[in-house]
Design a protein around this motif. Structure first.
Motif, PDB file in Angstrom:
ATOM      1  N   CYS A  64       0.837  -1.201   0.000  1.00 50.96           N
ATOM      2  CA  CYS A  64       0.000   0.000   0.000  1.00 50.96           C
ATOM      3  C   CYS A  64       0.868   1.246   0.000  1.00 50.96           C
ATOM      4  CB  CYS A  64      -0.900   0.019   1.235  1.00 50.96           C
ATOM      5  SG  CYS A  64      -2.016  -1.398   1.342  1.00 50.96           S
ATOM      6  N   GLN A  66      -2.855   1.081   5.433  1.00 49.54           N
ATOM      7  CA  GLN A  66      -2.705  -0.295   5.888  1.00 49.54           C
ATOM      8  C   GLN A  66      -3.235  -1.298   4.874  1.00 49.54           C
ATOM      9  OE1 GLN A  66      -4.683  -0.347   9.787  1.00 49.54           O
ATOM     10  NE2 GLN A  66      -2.675  -0.558  10.736  1.00 49.54           N
ATOM     11  N   GLN A  68      -5.115  -4.801   4.212  1.00 52.15           N
ATOM     12  CA  GLN A  68      -6.112  -5.623   4.892  1.00 52.15           C
ATOM     13  C   GLN A  68      -5.555  -7.022   5.145  1.00 52.15           C
ATOM     14  OE1 GLN A  68      -9.982  -5.629   3.055  1.00 52.15           O
ATOM     15  NE2 GLN A  68     -10.079  -3.405   2.903  1.00 52.15           N
ATOM     16  N   CYS A  85      -5.831  -2.612   0.058  1.00 49.55           N
ATOM     17  CA  CYS A  85      -5.492  -1.548   1.008  1.00 49.55           C
ATOM     18  C   CYS A  85      -6.770  -0.991   1.631  1.00 49.55           C
ATOM     19  CB  CYS A  85      -4.726  -0.429   0.296  1.00 49.55           C
ATOM     20  SG  CYS A  85      -3.153  -0.986  -0.421  1.00 49.55           S
ATOM     21  N   LYS A  86      -6.698  -0.695   2.910  1.00 53.20           N
ATOM     22  CA  LYS A  86      -7.861  -0.167   3.620  1.00 53.20           C
ATOM     23  C   LYS A  86      -8.218   1.217   3.099  1.00 53.20           C
ATOM     24  CE  LYS A  86      -7.195  -2.775   7.906  1.00 53.20           C
ATOM     25  NZ  LYS A  86      -7.036  -2.702   9.370  1.00 53.20           N
ATOM     26  N   GLU A 107      -2.594   5.954   8.597  1.00 56.01           N
ATOM     27  CA  GLU A 107      -1.833   6.087   9.822  1.00 56.01           C
ATOM     28  C   GLU A 107      -0.831   7.226   9.687  1.00 56.01           C
ATOM     29  OE1 GLU A 107      -0.005   2.298  10.331  1.00 56.01           O
ATOM     30  OE2 GLU A 107      -1.616   1.594  11.640  1.00 56.01           O
ATOM     31  N   TRP A 132       2.655   8.709   9.611  1.00 56.45           N
ATOM     32  CA  TRP A 132       3.953   8.128   9.287  1.00 56.45           C
ATOM     33  C   TRP A 132       5.024   9.059   9.826  1.00 56.45           C
ATOM     34  CZ3 TRP A 132       8.501   8.820   6.506  1.00 56.45           C
ATOM     35  CH2 TRP A 132       9.199   7.645   6.214  1.00 56.45           C
TER      36      TRP A 132
END
Length: 335
Positions: free
Chosen positions: A302, A307, A309, A315-316, A321, A323
């Motif tokens: 991703c 993230q 899955q 990819c979600k 998130e 970084w």
């Protein structure tokens, strides 16, 4: 030549960055003159290509960008592929099989990957890097190689998906600049500007051998065609060549250049003689399908900050998130 058309490569064509421009020279020509591919540049450093599209990519250190153009589209404006989060993009490599761009940045100390158009950008490495420079790929085996000329100079390799990272050369090395892979013989060649040599080794760093020693001034970048090794030299401002096995038959290919940097042999021989899962529906990946040395020889990834899955493919959506790099949130790397 427009996109999709193939250039004529009857003899070795050398594609090289010359800071103010990107050029081509026919290494087999009688009268060696270079042709400008892209001009009016600020500081072109690294260069690579995708033969099937006639696409040329380069990094511009001053503009802090990665750019693209097409061969023989004289006067056409270059397209910016990556324009954020770069400081000193010294190394660039095109995965001509998986259709990805990989690059190093010696100031942010990162190695990243993205699609050829710059989308789905992912940071692969950001730790234990000091001054990463040259980068080279072996898509048939899923490996990437890079030089690091920081306080602990070395050559490393890892899977093109960021797996199985390992130091393969860390002795008798000081300023490792150029790096190239002999895909046919499965050998790694590199140049050291401080120790003034060109060496080769197996792809795991074993069976190291001398190619050229003592008579070099400031070798920078390397490339190969058949039995001939080519390199650029900062001090002589020239492109040189020799036999890749013996270091003999030394000759100067092109001189009086402005500032020769990275160099590649523009050849259709670098076309994929095999197929990968990434060619079939992107390997089932929603974003990045990266080649890997481990079965099933690819993995889904991703963009940085997103993230993957549990299914290992998708990819979600909408979940990003924070970084961090050196303790700071890096928002310009969140795509």
């Amino acid at each position: 030549m427009n996109e999709g058309q193939e250039p004529n490569t009857a003899s070795p064509l050398l594609l090289f960055a010359n800071r103010r421009d990107v050029r081509l020279v026919d290494a087999g020509g009688v009268k060696l003159e270079s042709t400008i591919v892209a001009s009016g540049l600020e500081d072109a450093a690294a260069v690579d290509f995708q033969f099937s599209k006639g696409a040329v990519y380069w990094t511009d250190v001053s503009e802090e960008a990665i750019k693209q153009t097409y061969l023989n589209q004289t006067g056409a404006a270059a397209q910016s592929i990556v324009i954020s989060g770069l400081v000193s993009p010294d190394g660039l490599a095109c995965d001509w099989v998986g259709k990805k761009l990989y690059w190093t940045d010696s100031e942010t100390n990162r190695i990243e990957v993205a699609n050829l158009n710059g989308t789905s950008r992912k940071v692969l490495f950001w730790q234990d890097l000091d001054q990463p420079r040259a980068i080279a790929l072996d898509p048939a085996h899923g490996y990437m190689y890079w030089t690091d000329w920081g306080e602990a100079p070395r050559i490393e390799r890892a899977g093109m998906d960021g797996s199985t990272r390992k130091i393969i050369v860390d002795s008798d090395i000081y300023w490792p600049n150029g790096l190239t892979i002999d895909l046919e013989e499965q050998k790694l060649y590199w140049a050291d500007a401080k120790l003034s040599f060109i060496h080769r080794a197996n792809l795991d760093g074993s069976f190291r051998q001398k190619v050229v020693e003592g008579s070099l001034t400031h070798p920078f970048a390397l490339t190969l065609s058949g039995d001939t090794l080519y390199w650029t030299d900062w001090q002589t401002r020239s492109i040189h060549a020799c036999n890749k096995w013996t270091g003999e038959k030394r000759k100067e290919i092109l001189s009086a250049l402005y500032s020769p940097m990275d160099i590649q042999v523009l050849s259709q021989e670098r076309q994929p003689p095999f197929h990968t899962r990434c060619e079939e529906d992107n390997g089932g990946c929603s974003h990045l399908c990266l080649l890997s040395p481990r079965e099933p020889f690819y993995s889904c990834a991703c963009p940085t900050g997103v993230q993957l899955q549990d299914n290992g493919k998708t990819c979600k959506a909408g979940e990003v998130e924070h970084w961090y790099w050196q303790g700071q949130v890096v928002p310009d790397l969140l795509f």
